[in-house]
Design a protein around this motif. Structure first.
Motif, PDB file in Angstrom:
ATOM      1  N   GLU A 229      18.920 -20.674   5.272  1.00 41.34           N
ATOM      2  CA  GLU A 229      19.125 -20.443   4.352  1.00 41.34           C
ATOM      3  C   GLU A 229      19.939 -21.791   3.498  1.00 41.34           C
ATOM      4  OE1 GLU A 229      21.933 -16.045   4.627  1.00 41.34           O
ATOM      5  OE2 GLU A 229      22.420 -17.783   5.988  1.00 41.34           O
ATOM      6  N   GLN A 230      20.325 -21.091   2.128  1.00 39.34           N
ATOM      7  CA  GLN A 230      20.723 -22.042   1.196  1.00 39.34           C
ATOM      8  C   GLN A 230      22.144 -22.057   1.526  1.00 39.34           C
ATOM      9  OE1 GLN A 230      18.826 -21.460  -2.659  1.00 39.34           O
ATOM     10  NE2 GLN A 230      17.100 -23.191  -1.207  1.00 39.34           N
ATOM     11  N   LEU A 231      23.197 -23.204   0.922  1.00 42.02           N
ATOM     12  CA  LEU A 231      23.908 -23.051   1.215  1.00 42.02           C
ATOM     13  C   LEU A 231      25.099 -21.764  -0.042  1.00 42.02           C
ATOM     14  CD1 LEU A 231      27.090 -24.600   2.174  1.00 42.02           C
ATOM     15  CD2 LEU A 231      26.393 -25.259   0.009  1.00 42.02           C
ATOM     16  N   TRP A 232      24.098 -22.087  -0.901  1.00 41.05           N
ATOM     17  CA  TRP A 232      24.592 -20.485  -2.018  1.00 41.05           C
ATOM     18  C   TRP A 232      23.782 -19.937  -2.065  1.00 41.05           C
ATOM     19  CZ3 TRP A 232      28.436 -18.942  -5.246  1.00 41.05           C
ATOM     20  CH2 TRP A 232      28.303 -18.371  -6.693  1.00 41.05           C
ATOM     21  N   PRO A 233      24.732 -18.454  -1.693  1.00 43.11           N
ATOM     22  CA  PRO A 233      26.102 -18.055  -2.008  1.00 43.11           C
ATOM     23  C   PRO A 233      25.779 -17.624  -0.634  1.00 43.11           C
ATOM     24  CG  PRO A 233      23.727 -15.678  -2.166  1.00 43.11           C
ATOM     25  CD  PRO A 233      23.062 -17.076  -1.844  1.00 43.11           C
ATOM     26  N   THR A 234      25.718 -17.211   0.468  1.00 42.12           N
ATOM     27  CA  THR A 234      26.485 -16.770   1.661  1.00 42.12           C
ATOM     28  C   THR A 234      27.532 -18.390   2.346  1.00 42.12           C
ATOM     29  OG1 THR A 234      23.781 -15.784   2.247  1.00 42.12           O
ATOM     30  CG2 THR A 234      25.794 -15.913   4.448  1.00 42.12           C
ATOM     31  N   GLN A 235      27.167 -19.227   2.751  1.00 36.47           N
ATOM     32  CA  GLN A 235      28.355 -19.911   3.795  1.00 36.47           C
ATOM     33  C   GLN A 235      29.062 -20.704   2.524  1.00 36.47           C
ATOM     34  OE1 GLN A 235      27.345 -21.532   6.383  1.00 36.47           O
ATOM     35  NE2 GLN A 235      29.844 -21.350   6.252  1.00 36.47           N
ATOM     36  N   LEU A 236      28.849 -20.824   1.691  1.00 33.72           N
ATOM     37  CA  LEU A 236      29.643 -20.817   0.243  1.00 33.72           C
ATOM     38  C   LEU A 236      30.550 -19.781   0.235  1.00 33.72           C
ATOM     39  CD1 LEU A 236      29.851 -23.420  -1.123  1.00 33.72           C
ATOM     40  CD2 LEU A 236      29.956 -22.154  -2.975  1.00 33.72           C
ATOM     41  N   ALA A 237      30.357 -18.503   0.199  1.00 36.61           N
ATOM     42  CA  ALA A 237      31.118 -17.140   0.947  1.00 36.61           C
ATOM     43  C   ALA A 237      32.126 -17.044   1.906  1.00 36.61           C
ATOM     44  CB  ALA A 237      30.496 -15.381   0.525  1.00 36.61           C
ATOM     45  N   TYR A 238      31.419 -17.488   2.686  1.00 31.50           N
ATOM     46  CA  TYR A 238      32.598 -17.490   4.252  1.00 31.50           C
ATOM     47  C   TYR A 238      33.307 -18.111   3.849  1.00 31.50           C
ATOM     48  CZ  TYR A 238      28.356 -14.932   6.881  1.00 31.50           C
ATOM     49  OH  TYR A 238      27.889 -14.237   7.698  1.00 31.50           O
TER      50      TYR A 238
ATOM     51  N   MET B   1      16.680 -11.731   1.583  1.00 32.22           N
ATOM     52  CA  MET B   1      18.082 -11.031   1.869  1.00 32.22           C
ATOM     53  C   MET B   1      18.265 -10.213  -0.044  1.00 32.22           C
ATOM     54  SD  MET B   1      22.106 -12.796   1.433  1.00 32.22           S
ATOM     55  CE  MET B   1      21.582 -14.219   0.694  1.00 32.22           C
ATOM     56  N   PRO B   2      18.679  -9.453   0.438  1.00 30.11           N
ATOM     57  CA  PRO B   2      18.278  -7.931  -1.394  1.00 30.11           C
ATOM     58  C   PRO B   2      19.229  -8.621  -2.127  1.00 30.11           C
ATOM     59  CG  PRO B   2      19.428  -7.212   0.733  1.00 30.11           C
ATOM     60  CD  PRO B   2      19.512  -8.441   1.758  1.00 30.11           C
ATOM     61  N   GLU B   3      18.866  -8.818  -3.031  1.00 29.69           N
ATOM     62  CA  GLU B   3      19.505  -9.343  -4.197  1.00 29.69           C
ATOM     63  C   GLU B   3      21.215  -8.299  -4.168  1.00 29.69           C
ATOM     64  OE1 GLU B   3      19.548 -12.425  -6.879  1.00 29.69           O
ATOM     65  OE2 GLU B   3      18.167 -11.699  -5.682  1.00 29.69           O
ATOM     66  N   ASP B   4      21.145  -7.596  -4.487  1.00 31.68           N
ATOM     67  CA  ASP B   4      22.275  -6.994  -4.331  1.00 31.68           C
ATOM     68  C   ASP B   4      23.482  -7.439  -4.003  1.00 31.68           C
ATOM     69  OD1 ASP B   4      21.007  -5.475  -3.342  1.00 31.68           O
ATOM     70  OD2 ASP B   4      21.989  -3.692  -3.697  1.00 31.68           O
ATOM     71  N   ARG B   5      23.345  -8.475  -2.153  1.00 32.46           N
ATOM     72  CA  ARG B   5      24.190  -8.910  -1.682  1.00 32.46           C
ATOM     73  C   ARG B   5      24.381 -10.064  -1.825  1.00 32.46           C
ATOM     74  NH1 ARG B   5      23.523 -11.336   3.949  1.00 32.46           N
ATOM     75  NH2 ARG B   5      25.750 -10.996   4.437  1.00 32.46           N
ATOM     76  N   ARG B   6      22.921 -10.976  -2.475  1.00 25.21           N
ATOM     77  CA  ARG B   6      23.103 -12.014  -3.240  1.00 25.21           C
ATOM     78  C   ARG B   6      24.733 -11.691  -4.209  1.00 25.21           C
ATOM     79  NH1 ARG B   6      20.068 -16.170  -1.667  1.00 25.21           N
ATOM     80  NH2 ARG B   6      20.430 -17.307  -4.259  1.00 25.21           N
ATOM     81  N   THR B   7      24.305 -11.123  -4.986  1.00 22.28           N
ATOM     82  CA  THR B   7      25.512 -10.448  -6.084  1.00 22.28           C
ATOM     83  C   THR B   7      26.732 -10.370  -5.498  1.00 22.28           C
ATOM     84  OG1 THR B   7      23.321 -10.055  -7.453  1.00 22.28           O
ATOM     85  CG2 THR B   7      25.975  -9.627  -8.322  1.00 22.28           C
ATOM     86  N   VAL B   8      27.023  -9.518  -4.473  1.00 16.29           N
ATOM     87  CA  VAL B   8      28.221  -9.358  -3.976  1.00 16.29           C
ATOM     88  C   VAL B   8      28.793 -10.499  -3.379  1.00 16.29           C
ATOM     89  CG1 VAL B   8      29.459  -8.113  -1.812  1.00 16.29           C
ATOM     90  CG2 VAL B   8      27.761  -7.240  -4.076  1.00 16.29           C
ATOM     91  N   LEU B   9      28.158 -11.616  -3.000  1.00 17.60           N
ATOM     92  CA  LEU B   9      28.560 -12.654  -2.222  1.00 17.60           C
ATOM     93  C   LEU B   9      29.326 -13.820  -3.372  1.00 17.60           C
ATOM     94  CD1 LEU B   9      26.177 -13.254   0.320  1.00 17.60           C
ATOM     95  CD2 LEU B   9      28.695 -12.298   0.659  1.00 17.60           C
TER      96      LEU B   9
END
Lengths: 597, 174
Positions: A229-238, B1-9
Motif C-alpha cells: 500500500e502507498q503512504l497516501w492516503p491510508t497511512q497518512l490518514a491514520y 481500495m475503493p475510490e470513494d474510501r480513498r477520497t474520504v481518507l
C-alpha cells in the motif's frame, strides 16, 4: 481547472515539485498501513509544534536572572494566548517523551532495530537523548523555584563525576554558581544548538527510514506482506488521526492546567526540588545509594541502561524478529520498564505521604500566587526574588514560620507543643469573641502563664457582641471612649477596667486595651511582650526586639494582622461573624490565598 | 481500495491537518501580534516637572532639559526614576509664556541639536534645520519641531511629554 493544471504543469517543469511529492506520498508499505506506525510521525509533528510555540516564547522571554521569571509571568498575564501557548510548549514536551517512548517500544516489539537498521536505531536513540536534553535545559528557563532547584540537582550530579566532575559542572552552569550566565547558556543550548542537532538527526533518521522502509509486524504472513500500500492516503490518514488526538490532548491540558510557574528562584529558600515526572525514576534511584556508592545511582545504573540500549541490535543479532526467539532481550527491556514505573510510583507515593511536603506545597502555592500578584504592578529592576522577599506579607510569613509557628497554631499548622494562643483569624471579631468566651481555652491563653480573666460565654449574645465591638474598635486612633459605646454598662458591671486600661495609662495588671490590635500595639507585643502594660510577669514569649531585625518585626506584624483578611470564615469555630469589615491598615490580598503560611 | 474510501481518507487528512495547524497557528500568531495594539512602554503620563521657571533665560535662548519620569514601565519592569527623553524650553517675548519642543526630529527620530552661534536647531542626521519657532527652514523634515503642552505649577515648569510618529506631515501621538 484546466487553467490551474496548466499553471501547475508550468511550475513543475521549472521546480519539479511533483517528483518530490510522489517521493513523499507514494512510499510503499509492505503489508499495508498500520496503527503501529503512527508514533514516529506524531513525534515529528510535536517537534514542529515545539518550534512554533518555542519561537513565540522566545519573542517574550528574557534570559537573565533578574528578568526571566518576570518575562514569563508577563507573557502569562498580559499577552492574549500567552498562557495557552506556553501551556502547549510545556505539555507537548511531556507528550514528546510519551510518544517517543511508545515509538521505541514499538520498534523493540517488532525487532525493527535488527540489521540492516542498526543506524536507524542509533539515530533514534540520539533523538531520544536530545528530547531529554531539551527537557532538562528548558526546565530551568522560567527561573522559578522548581526549575532552579531541580536543575541544581542535575548539575550537582555532574559535579560528582570522578576526575572531570568539577570542570563539567562549571562549564554546564557557566561559572562557580547559578546566575545570569547559567541562563544564557541554557537558553543558547535550548533554542539554538539542540534544535539544530535535532534537525540534522531527524533528517538522518528519516533518510535511513526511507532507505530501509518500514519493518512490518513479525506475526504477518508472507501473503499479507505481499500486499503493498502507498503512504497516501491510508497511512497518512491514520497518522493525521493519531496526531489530532495528541494535539487535542495537549490543547485540553493547556486550557485547563496551563504550564506551572512557581515563585521566582530564591537561593535562600528551602524549596523541595522535584524534577519533571519523566525524570522521577532517576530522582528516586538517588535515594538508595549512600556515600561512595552514590555514583551507582547517578552514573553507573543509568549508564548501563543506556549502553544496553545502544548495543541492543548487536547483542540481539539473530535473524528472527519473532518475540519467542528474543525472550532474554524482551525480558530485559520489560524489566527496565517495570523498574522505571516502580521507581516513579515510589517517588510519587513517598511525596504524597509526607506531611512536610504537603505543607511545603501550600507555602509554595501561596508564595507563587503572591509573586504573580506583585508582578502585575511591575517588577523592580532588582528582580522578582528581591521583590518577593521585600514584600512584608511574604517576609512576615517566612519570619512567622521560623520564629512564631513553634508556639502559635495558625490554620493547618499546629506546633508539636502549643505554647501560645492560636492566631487563626487573629484580630477578627470571631477571634475576639473566642477570647471573651473562653480565654483559658488550650487554644488561646490556656497553655500560657497569662490567666485570671473571667470567661464570658454565659453572656447574652447581644451583650457579648457589644463587648466584641468595643474590643474590636480599640485599634483605630479615634476610637470612641468606653463610656460612649453600647458596652459602657457591661464594662462597668464586669469591672473590665480593674485590670485593663482603655486609655493611655498603663498602670493595671491586665494587658492594656489602648490601641488593642492596632499595628503599633501588636508591634509592641512582638518587640517586648513582657512590658509592664502588656503581659508583664505572665509573659512567656521571647523578646524579639533584640532577636529580629526592624524589617522582620515590621513584616511579621503585617502578616499577623493580615490573618483577619486571609482566614476563611469557617476556619474559626464561631462562624457567626458579623461580616467583613474594612481593615484600617492592611490591604487584603486580591486573590483568595490559603490562610497564611 | 475503493475510490470513494480513498477520497474520504484524503479529505479527512486535509481537515485534521488544517485543524491541528490552526490549533497551534492561531494562538501563536495571536500572541505574536498582540503588542501591536498594546502600550508596552509607559513613560510620562500627563505633565512632568522639568525646570524651575526662574532658571529659564529671560532673553528667549532655548535650554535643553532631560525629562525624568518617576516610575516608567517597560513590559514587565517597573524602573527607578529614569530620563525618558529631553525637551527644549524657550521663554517667549513679553508675557506670552513658554514654548516646549521635544528633541526628537520629526523626520526620522534623531536627536535635534541647538546651535547657539546660528540661533537655530539642526538635526545632525539629515541636516533638517529649524528656526527658534520650530518651523522647518531647510532640509527634509516633513513638519516643524513637535511642540508640547506646558504649564507652571509652584514656580516649576511642567511639560506634557509625549512621543509622535516620525516621517509624516501630520503630528500624531504614538
Amino acid at each position: 481547472m484546466d487553467g490551474l493544471h496548466g499553471l501547475l504543469d508550468a511550475v513543475d517543469r521549472r521546480i519539479g515539485h511533483r517528483r518530490l511529492l510522489d517521493l513523499a506520498l507514494k512510499e510503499e508499505i509492505p503489508g499495508g498501513a498500520s496503527w503501529a506506525y503512527v508514533f514516529g510521525s506524531s513525534a515529528l509533528i510535536l517537534f514542529f509544534i515545539q518550534l512554533a510555540t518555542g519561537l513565540l516564547l522566545a519573542t517574550y522571554y528574557s534570559p537573565s536572572a533578574t528578568d526571566a521569571w518576570a518575562s514569563v509571568a508577563y507573557l502569562e498575564r498580559a499577552i492574549p494566548f500567552g498562557a495557552f501557548v506556553r501551556g502547549m510548549h510545556h505539555h507537548a514536551a511531556s507528550a514528546m517523551v510519551i510518544i517517543v517512548g511508545l515509538h521505541l517500544l514499538q520498534v523493540v516489539l517488532f525487532g525493527a532495530y535488527k540489521a540492516p537498521r542498526e543506524a536507524n536505531w542509533l539515530s533514534g536513540l540520539g533523538l531520544l537523548g536530545l528530547v531529554l536534553a531539551f527537557a532538562l535545559t528548558g526546565y530551568l528557563l522560567p527561573w522559578d523555584q522548581t526549575g532552579y532547584w531541580a536543575t541544581k540537582v542535575a548539575t550537582s550530579i555532574a559535579g560528582t563525576l570522578p576526575v572531570v566532575g568539577d570542570l563539567v559542572q562549571r562549564i554546564a552552569q557557566g561559572g562557580n554558581d547559578y546566575g545570569h550566565l547559567t541562563l544564557t547558556r541554557f537558553y543558547a543550548l535550548h533554542v539554538i544548538l539542540l534544535p539544530l542537532l535535532t534537525l540534522v538527526l531527524i533528517g538522518a533518521h528519516l533518510a535511513l527510514f526511507r532507505r530501509h522502509g518500514v519493518t512490518p509486524s513479525p506475526a504477518k504472513s508472507p501473503e499479507a506482506l505481499s500486499k503493498i500500500e502507498q503512504l497516501w492516503p491510508t497511512q497518512l490518514a491514520y497518522d493525521a488521526m493519531f496526531a489530532t488526538v495528541v494535539v487535542a490532548a495537549i490543547s485540553m491540558l493547556s486550557l485547563t492546567l496551563g504550564a506551572p510557574l512557581e515563585a521566582p528562584a530564591d537561593p535562600a529558600s528551602n524549596f523541595i526540588a522535584r524534577p519533571e515526572w519523566y525524570f522521577l525514576f532517576l530522582f528516586q534511584l538517588l535515594k538508595y545509594f549512600e556515600g561512595p556508592l552514590q555514583i551507582m545511582g547517578t552514573v553507573i545504573l543509568p549508564g548501563l541502561a543506556t549502553t544496553f540500549l545502544l548495543l541492543l541490535p548487536f547483542l540481539d543479532s539473530g535473524p528472527s524478529r519473532r518475540l519467542r526467539d528474543r525472550k532474554p532481550w524482551i525480558a530485559a527491556m520489560g524489566l527496565g520498564l517495570v523498574g522505571m514505573a516502580g521507581l516513579t510510583a515510589l517517588a510519587v507515593r513517598s511525596d504524597n505521604r509526607d506531611p512536610m511536603i504537603a505543607a511545603q506545597r501550600v507555602i509554595a502555592a501561596t508564595e507563587a500566587a503572591r509573586a504573580k500578584e506583585l508582578a502585575a504592578l511591575g517588577v523592580p529592576v532588582e528582580g522578582p526574588t528581591h521583590m518577593l522577599s521585600a514584600d512584608p506579607l511574604t517576609r512576615g510569613a517566612r519570619v512567622f514560620r521560623q520564629e512564631c509557628a513553634t508556639c502559635h497554631p495558625l490554620g493547618d499548622e499546629v506546633p508539636e507543643e502549643i505554647k501560645g494562643p492560636e492566631l487563626t483569624g487573629y484580630g477578627s471579631r470571631a477571634w475576639i469573641r473566642q477570647v471573651l468566651r473562653d480565654p483559658d481555652s488550650p487554644r488561646l491563653f490556656g497553655k500560657t502563664k497569662v490567666s485570671g480573666m473571667d470567661a464570658y460565654a454565659h453572656l447574652s449574645s447581644t451583650d457579648l457582641e457589644a463587648l466584641v465591638e468595643l474590643v474590636y474598635s480599640r485599634r483605630v486612633p479615634d476610637a470612641p471612649p468606653v463610656e460612649d459605646t453600647k458596652a459602657a454598662a457591661l464594662v462597668e458591671e464586669h469591672e473590665c477596667g480593674n485590670c485593663h486600661d482603655f486609655e493611655e495609662a498603663f498602670g493595671l495588671d491586665g494587658p492594656s486595651l489602648f490601641g488593642y490590635l492596632s499595628e503599633s500595639w501588636v508591634r509592641s507585643v512582638v518587640d517586648q511582650a513582657d512590658a509592664q502594660h502588656l503581659y508583664d510577669q505572665a509573659n512567656d514569649m521571647p523578646i524579639f526586639s533584640t532577636r529580629l531585625s526592624e524589617r522582620d518585626r515590621a513584616a511579621v506584624v503585617v502578616f499577623v494582622l493580615a490573618q483577619e483578611a486571609l482566614t476563611p470564615k469557617d476556619r474559626w469555630p464561631s462562624v457567626d461573624d458579623p461580616g467583613p469589615v474594612p481593615s484600617p491598615r492592611i490591604e487584603p490580598a486580591k486573590t483568595s490565598t490559603p490562610s497564611g503560611l | 481500495m475503493p475510490e470513494d474510501r480513498r477520497t474520504v481518507l484524503k479529505v479527512l487528512s486535509g481537515v485534521l491537518g488544517t485543524g491541528c495547524a490552526a490549533a497551534i497557528g492561531v494562538p501563536v500568531l495571536g500572541a505574536l501580534t498582540a503588542p501591536a495594539v498594546r502600550v508596552t512602554v509607559k513613560g510620562a503620563r500627563g505633565f512632568v516637572p522639568v525646570l524651575a521657571l526662574e532658571a529659564l533665560p529671560l532673553d528667549g535662548t532655548p535650554v535643553g532639559i532631560p525629562v525624568v519620569v518617576e516610575a516608567p514601565e517597560d513590559a514587565w519592569s517597573r524602573l527607578p526614576p529614569t530620563e525618558v527623553g529631553a525637551v527644549y524650553l524657550r521663554r517667549l517675548p513679553g508675557e506670552q509664556g513658554i514654548l516646549a519642543f521635544t528633541t526628537v526630529c520629526p523626520h526620522l527620530g534623531c536627536r535635534i541639536d541647538y546651535q547657539p552661534s546660528r540661533q537655530h536647531f539642526v538635526c545632525p542626521c539629515h541636516e533638517s534645520v529649524f528656526g527658534l519657532d520650530g518651523q522647518v527652514t531647510s532640509g527634509p523634515s516633513p513638519r516643524g519641531m513637535d511642540d508640547l503642552g506646558t504649564r507652571v505649577v509652584g514656580g516649576q515648569i511642567e511639560v506634557e511629554f509625549m512621543r509622535f510618529k516620525t516621517g509624516t506631515a501630520r503630528k500624531v501621538e504614538v
